[in-house]
Design a protein around this motif. Structure first.
Motif, short mmCIF file in Angstrom:
data_model
loop_
_atom_site.label_atom_id
_atom_site.label_comp_id
_atom_site.label_asym_id
_atom_site.label_seq_id
_atom_site.Cartn_x
_atom_site.Cartn_y
_atom_site.Cartn_z
N ILE A 21 0.81 -1.13 0.11
CA ILE A 21 0.01 0.19 -0.26
C ILE A 21 0.97 1.31 0.08
O ILE A 21 0.56 2.20 -0.69
CB ILE A 21 -1.22 -0.09 1.04
CG1 ILE A 21 -1.95 -1.08 1.02
CG2 ILE A 21 -1.58 1.44 1.26
CD1 ILE A 21 -2.95 -1.30 2.23
N ARG A 22 1.86 1.32 0.75
CA ARG A 22 2.90 2.32 0.84
C ARG A 22 3.45 2.55 -0.61
O ARG A 22 3.72 3.84 -1.02
CB ARG A 22 3.95 2.19 1.97
CG ARG A 22 4.90 3.27 2.09
CD ARG A 22 5.77 3.01 3.44
NE ARG A 22 5.16 3.09 4.58
CZ ARG A 22 4.92 2.32 5.46
NH1 ARG A 22 5.32 0.95 5.14
NH2 ARG A 22 4.26 2.31 6.51
N THR A 23 3.73 1.72 -1.37
CA THR A 23 4.49 1.65 -2.42
C THR A 23 3.32 2.36 -3.56
O THR A 23 3.69 3.20 -4.23
CB THR A 23 4.97 0.36 -2.96
OG1 THR A 23 5.95 -0.25 -2.18
CG2 THR A 23 5.23 0.35 -4.47
N TYR A 24 2.07 1.71 -3.47
CA TYR A 24 1.10 2.48 -4.25
C TYR A 24 0.81 3.80 -3.98
O TYR A 24 0.77 4.94 -4.89
CB TYR A 24 -0.33 1.68 -4.22
CG TYR A 24 -0.35 0.22 -4.70
CD1 TYR A 24 0.59 -0.29 -5.83
CD2 TYR A 24 -1.03 -0.76 -4.38
CE1 TYR A 24 0.66 -1.48 -6.16
CE2 TYR A 24 -1.14 -2.05 -4.87
CZ TYR A 24 -0.35 -2.42 -5.60
OH TYR A 24 -0.16 -3.65 -6.14
N ARG A 34 -3.99 9.03 -3.27
CA ARG A 34 -2.97 9.12 -2.40
C ARG A 34 -3.64 9.30 -0.95
O ARG A 34 -3.33 8.60 0.16
CB ARG A 34 -1.95 10.38 -2.36
CG ARG A 34 -0.83 9.84 -3.64
CD ARG A 34 0.07 10.90 -3.38
NE ARG A 34 -0.20 12.30 -3.58
CZ ARG A 34 -0.31 12.87 -4.64
NH1 ARG A 34 0.26 12.39 -5.71
NH2 ARG A 34 -0.75 14.33 -4.62
N ASN A 35 -4.77 9.96 -0.79
CA ASN A 35 -5.36 9.93 0.43
C ASN A 35 -6.20 8.87 0.87
O ASN A 35 -5.89 8.30 2.06
CB ASN A 35 -6.40 11.39 0.40
CG ASN A 35 -6.17 12.46 0.36
OD1 ASN A 35 -4.92 12.70 0.56
ND2 ASN A 35 -6.44 13.38 -0.24
N ILE A 36 -6.64 7.97 0.00
CA ILE A 36 -7.22 6.81 0.32
C ILE A 36 -6.18 5.63 0.62
O ILE A 36 -6.17 4.83 1.58
CB ILE A 36 -7.82 6.16 -0.91
CG1 ILE A 36 -9.23 7.06 -1.26
CG2 ILE A 36 -8.23 4.91 -0.59
CD1 ILE A 36 -9.56 6.77 -2.63
N PHE A 37 -4.92 5.77 0.15
CA PHE A 37 -3.81 4.85 0.57
C PHE A 37 -3.50 5.29 1.72
O PHE A 37 -2.98 4.30 2.68
CB PHE A 37 -2.78 5.00 -0.62
CG PHE A 37 -2.97 4.12 -1.86
CD1 PHE A 37 -3.82 2.95 -1.84
CD2 PHE A 37 -2.92 4.56 -3.17
CE1 PHE A 37 -3.94 2.05 -2.83
CE2 PHE A 37 -3.06 4.16 -4.23
CZ PHE A 37 -3.59 2.79 -4.27
N THR A 43 -5.27 2.62 8.83
CA THR A 43 -5.98 1.66 9.51
C THR A 43 -5.30 0.30 9.75
O THR A 43 -5.24 -0.27 10.62
CB THR A 43 -6.96 1.23 8.62
OG1 THR A 43 -7.93 2.52 8.27
CG2 THR A 43 -7.90 0.28 9.00
N THR A 44 -4.40 -0.18 8.43
CA THR A 44 -3.85 -1.32 8.82
C THR A 44 -2.56 -1.19 10.02
O THR A 44 -2.34 -2.15 10.60
CB THR A 44 -2.95 -1.62 7.58
OG1 THR A 44 -1.99 -0.68 7.06
CG2 THR A 44 -3.94 -2.03 6.64
N GLY A 45 -2.11 0.04 10.07
CA GLY A 45 -1.34 0.36 11.12
C GLY A 45 -2.03 0.18 12.64
O GLY A 45 -1.34 -0.47 13.55
#
Length: 68
Positions: A21-24, A34-37, A43-45
């Protein structure tokens, strides 16, 4: 497979997904994406932190699972 080992496997998968996700997010040209990612990373954090806390509790209560 024990709960502790399943939890460790899940954490590894989530951390891998977070890296993707960070790469995307870094490659995205659109601000909205970028905001969605970024929201997904947050959330995953939170989930990772929660599961890591749970794992620490399991390892404290059941020392035989520590380090496995």
């Amino acid at each position: 497979m024990t709960v502790a080992s399943q939890l460790k496997q899940t954490l590894a998968s989530l951390k891998s997904a977070q890296g993707t996700i960070r790469t995307y997010a870094l490659q995205s040209q659109e601000e909205e994406l970028r905001n969605i990612f970024q929201e997904s990373l947050e959330t995953t954090g939170e989930i990772i932190n929660s599961l890591e806390d749970r794992l620490k509790k399991i390892e404290f209560e059941e020392p035989q699972y520590k380090g496995n």
